[in-house]
Design a protein around this motif. Structure first.
Motif, mmCIF file in Angstrom:
data_model
loop_
_atom_site.group_PDB
_atom_site.id
_atom_site.type_symbol
_atom_site.label_atom_id
_atom_site.label_comp_id
_atom_site.label_asym_id
_atom_site.label_seq_id
_atom_site.Cartn_x
_atom_site.Cartn_y
_atom_site.Cartn_z
ATOM 1 N N LYS A 34 70.911 46.219 53.760
ATOM 2 C CA LYS A 34 70.749 45.085 52.851
ATOM 3 C C LYS A 34 70.134 43.888 53.576
ATOM 4 N N ARG A 35 70.609 43.645 54.785
ATOM 5 C CA ARG A 35 70.077 42.502 55.531
ATOM 6 C C ARG A 35 68.604 42.711 55.865
ATOM 7 N N ARG A 36 68.238 43.922 56.283
ATOM 8 C CA ARG A 36 66.844 44.188 56.614
ATOM 9 C C ARG A 36 65.944 44.041 55.379
ATOM 10 N N CYS A 59 62.806 30.753 56.958
ATOM 11 C CA CYS A 59 64.208 30.587 57.345
ATOM 12 C C CYS A 59 64.605 29.120 57.425
ATOM 13 N N LEU A 105 66.544 42.172 52.796
ATOM 14 C CA LEU A 105 66.487 40.747 52.495
ATOM 15 C C LEU A 105 65.477 40.033 53.380
ATOM 16 N N LEU A 106 65.558 40.250 54.683
ATOM 17 C CA LEU A 106 64.646 39.581 55.597
ATOM 18 C C LEU A 106 63.201 40.023 55.386
ATOM 19 N N LEU A 112 77.771 42.875 53.589
ATOM 20 C CA LEU A 112 76.356 42.899 53.947
ATOM 21 C C LEU A 112 76.138 43.979 54.995
ATOM 22 N N TYR A 143 69.743 33.534 61.145
ATOM 23 C CA TYR A 143 68.361 33.510 60.693
ATOM 24 C C TYR A 143 68.076 32.260 59.858
ATOM 25 N N GLU A 192 76.333 41.739 60.779
ATOM 26 C CA GLU A 192 75.175 41.619 59.895
ATOM 27 C C GLU A 192 75.190 40.282 59.153
ATOM 28 N N LEU A 193 76.346 39.875 58.677
ATOM 29 C CA LEU A 193 76.449 38.580 58.012
ATOM 30 C C LEU A 193 76.152 37.454 58.988
ATOM 31 N N ARG A 222 74.280 37.561 61.617
ATOM 32 C CA ARG A 222 72.846 37.569 61.927
ATOM 33 C C ARG A 222 72.037 36.927 60.801
ATOM 34 N N LEU A 223 72.456 37.146 59.556
ATOM 35 C CA LEU A 223 71.777 36.510 58.439
ATOM 36 C C LEU A 223 71.910 34.987 58.518
#
Length: 204
Positions: free
Chosen positions: A92-94, A109, A96-97, A88, A144, A137-138, A140-141
């Protein structure tokens, strides 16, 4: 996202091959089964682009919207399927969010759980160790999503003993949300765009 194993995960949860795996999902499919004493309904949906909302075809967005309407008064949980073998990145995370917050609002969330697929690839490595190795990043996901996550070995439907644990976690999330369905089907919602990649989940 595309190719993350949503259909296989759905089969693992329901205990048999209800969804065709190994090929791209084009149409939403609703299936129900009695699982660990609970009546579980899952809607498998098409995937969306890994990097951009704009690159997701309009027909996929419309089909995903139809998938939500297959559950009334609405799904209880959104299962975000993420293979343990994937990485991730910040982009990709941005992305996704951005999808989640734009489509579902600030409280989305509270209803989303990260479901790691391809759990057999972990071997003897605990999922917690994998998360630490997965980078910030993972982590942080997961933060969230309120640190709601689970891992499944989706290779053999009906053989994964952790499905019962997954259902317990989902029911805990539902209770924390006041036993209310997520994304209640209503006219103004049905007119909105909807292009999130996931499995809809409902427990009765």
């Amino acid at each position: 996202w595309k190719g993350v194993g949503k259909s296989s995960v759905g089969n693992s949860i329901l205990g048999r091959r209800y969804f065709e795996s190994g090929q791209e999902t084009e149409l939403c499919l609703r299936r129900q089964a009695l699982v660990c004493g609970r009546r579980v309904t899952i809607v498998d949906t098409p995937g969306w682009d890994w990097f951009s909302v704009r690159r997701t075809p309009k027909r996929i967005r419309q089909e995903s919207q139809r998938g939500a309407a297959l559950l009334r008064p609405g799904p209880h949980t959104l299962l975000l399927v993420l293979p343990v073998v994937s990485s991730l990145t910040a982009r990709k995370r941005r992305t996704l969010l951005a999808h989640i917050e734009t489509l579902f609002g600030d409280s989305a969330c509270l209803h989303t759980m990260v479901l790691f697929s391809c759990g057999d690839w972990l071997g003897r490595t605990p999922i917690e160790e994998h998360i630490l190795r997965g980078g910030r990043e993972l982590q942080r996901l997961l933060e969230y999503c309120g640190n709601y996550y689970h891992v499944l070995d989706s290779k053999t439907p009906g053989k994964d003993r952790s499905v019962s644990v997954l259902l317990d976690k989902i029911e805990e999330m539902i209770r924390e949300n006041g036993d209310k369905a997520f994304l209640p089907i209503q006219e103004e919602w049905c007119k909105s765009q909807f292009y999130f990649q996931h499995l809809f989940f409902k427990v009765n």
